[in-house]
Design an enzyme around this catalytic site. Sequence first.
Site, PDB file in Angstrom:
ATOM      1  N   PRO A  95      18.591  -4.409   0.187  1.00  0.00           N
ATOM      2  CA  PRO A  95      17.977  -3.258   0.847  1.00  0.00           C
ATOM      3  C   PRO A  95      18.683  -1.947   0.521  1.00  0.00           C
ATOM      4  O   PRO A  95      19.888  -1.920   0.271  1.00  0.00           O
ATOM      5  CB  PRO A  95      18.120  -3.579   2.342  1.00  0.00           C
ATOM      6  CG  PRO A  95      18.371  -5.042   2.402  1.00  0.00           C
ATOM      7  CD  PRO A  95      19.095  -5.394   1.151  1.00  0.00           C
ATOM      8  N   CYS A  96      17.944  -0.856   0.556  1.00  0.00           N
ATOM      9  CA  CYS A  96      18.512   0.478   0.384  1.00  0.00           C
ATOM     10  C   CYS A  96      18.996   0.954   1.748  1.00  0.00           C
ATOM     11  O   CYS A  96      18.200   1.159   2.659  1.00  0.00           O
ATOM     12  CB  CYS A  96      17.471   1.443  -0.177  1.00  0.00           C
ATOM     13  SG  CYS A  96      18.151   3.072  -0.565  1.00  0.00           S
ATOM     14  N   GLN A  97      20.304   1.074   1.893  1.00  0.00           N
ATOM     15  CA  GLN A  97      20.885   1.463   3.170  1.00  0.00           C
ATOM     16  C   GLN A  97      21.890   2.596   2.943  1.00  0.00           C
ATOM     17  O   GLN A  97      21.957   3.164   1.854  1.00  0.00           O
ATOM     18  CB  GLN A  97      21.573   0.239   3.808  1.00  0.00           C
ATOM     19  CG  GLN A  97      20.610  -0.901   4.112  1.00  0.00           C
ATOM     20  CD  GLN A  97      21.329  -2.192   4.427  1.00  0.00           C
ATOM     21  OE1 GLN A  97      22.051  -2.730   3.605  1.00  0.00           O
ATOM     22  NE2 GLN A  97      21.128  -2.699   5.630  1.00  0.00           N
TER      23      GLN A  97
END
Length: 433
Positions: A95-97
């Site tokens: 995920p892009c976090q």
Amino acid sequence: MENKIKVLELFAGVGGFRLGLEGWNGKSASSNYKKPLNLNYAVVWSNQWEPSTKVQHASTVYESRFGKIGHANQDIASVEVSEMPDHDLLVGGFPCQDYSVATTLKNSKGLIGKKGVLWWSIHKILSEKENKPKYIFLENVDRLLISPSGQRGRDFAIILKSLNDLGYAVEWRVINAAEFGMPQRRRRIFILAYLQGTGIYEDIKNTSAIEWILGDGTLANSFPVTTEVSLSATELTLKGDIVSISENFNKNGKTGLFENSGLMIDGNVTTIKTKPKYDGKFTILKDLIQNGEATEDFYINDEDLDKWKYLKGPKKEMRTNADGFEYNYSEGGMIFPDSLEKPSRTIITGEGGKSASRFKHVIQTQKGFRRLSPIELERLNMFPDNHTKFDGISDTKRAFFMGNALVVGVIEKIGISLSEKIKVHSSSIKSNP
């Protein structure tokens, strides 16, 4: 298994990476699962965990297709690295976090990032594995290159610096699947890393960065590109440790420093804007729809049609917020219905369900307007038909899976190029440093 490229699949979802590397029943996604895929990959361990739900639907589908052996349905942060088998290739769509570094531990190999950020789970595996994977293959949304807004590109710089410190060279490319003939306009960044001591690492070291990016690299072999003659590459060095980069990289920068293609080795980054070089056949939405096979559930009632048209149409109106404040609201229109003569728009996780939506796909058939079926959504990601069909899995959940998935054909093409490069160097791969 002895001569196979052993794969560890993280954040596995319903198995997009595995389908791209192993095929389905030995068949290739790019042939619509009709022709053999003779790649040399074998997934030896996989992990899928959805923290926001008690029922692990994606993992259930994964196990139903690939079996329970070697599959872990638990929070990756709770899995000891010693429980994971040694492997040659680590893959995953993480995920892009917010990747910012919270602190470091004195006299420690590792570092502590923000809790729950899954990049640090990958970092932990790479840090603690005595026999590090020789290759890494990751996927993410392309905004990773310009995140966060106050330090454009900081998150990607942290990832590059982390991999550099662990002994890897890295190449990346933003690929829109539809620009290479695939059925969906889905733009994602693909990241490949090669451990020092491998033949591919040595190739990178002995090749100019621009030659690798535009011609000799794994990504250039699988998805050819060109660039404007007038464009020159940007070069930068990732200075300082990860904490320093987290705090200072491109601070207050209004634009990102990373282009859609690039290479990093020994902390030195070369990046340049490229464009696709493709003259093959294009797949359009019309090629994949189920003519006459979609059930009544997917058709839009006449009384609901105006609601759909309103949500998808342009707007310029007065609205009132929760505090009673009136404001001017405007937004552009969406194409309605979706064109059957182009590749599909990007599938979103909220694609399922009957409720009217601005973002769900709607097509027009002889019978009327309708949403896309689960099979059609699977086809847009180049999955086998009914890959996500399983007792207790709703159509809405199946649509959610596809909104989270990747285009399998992209993985397959990169996997072919990577396999060929590994094969060339199989006799000269050195032991891990």
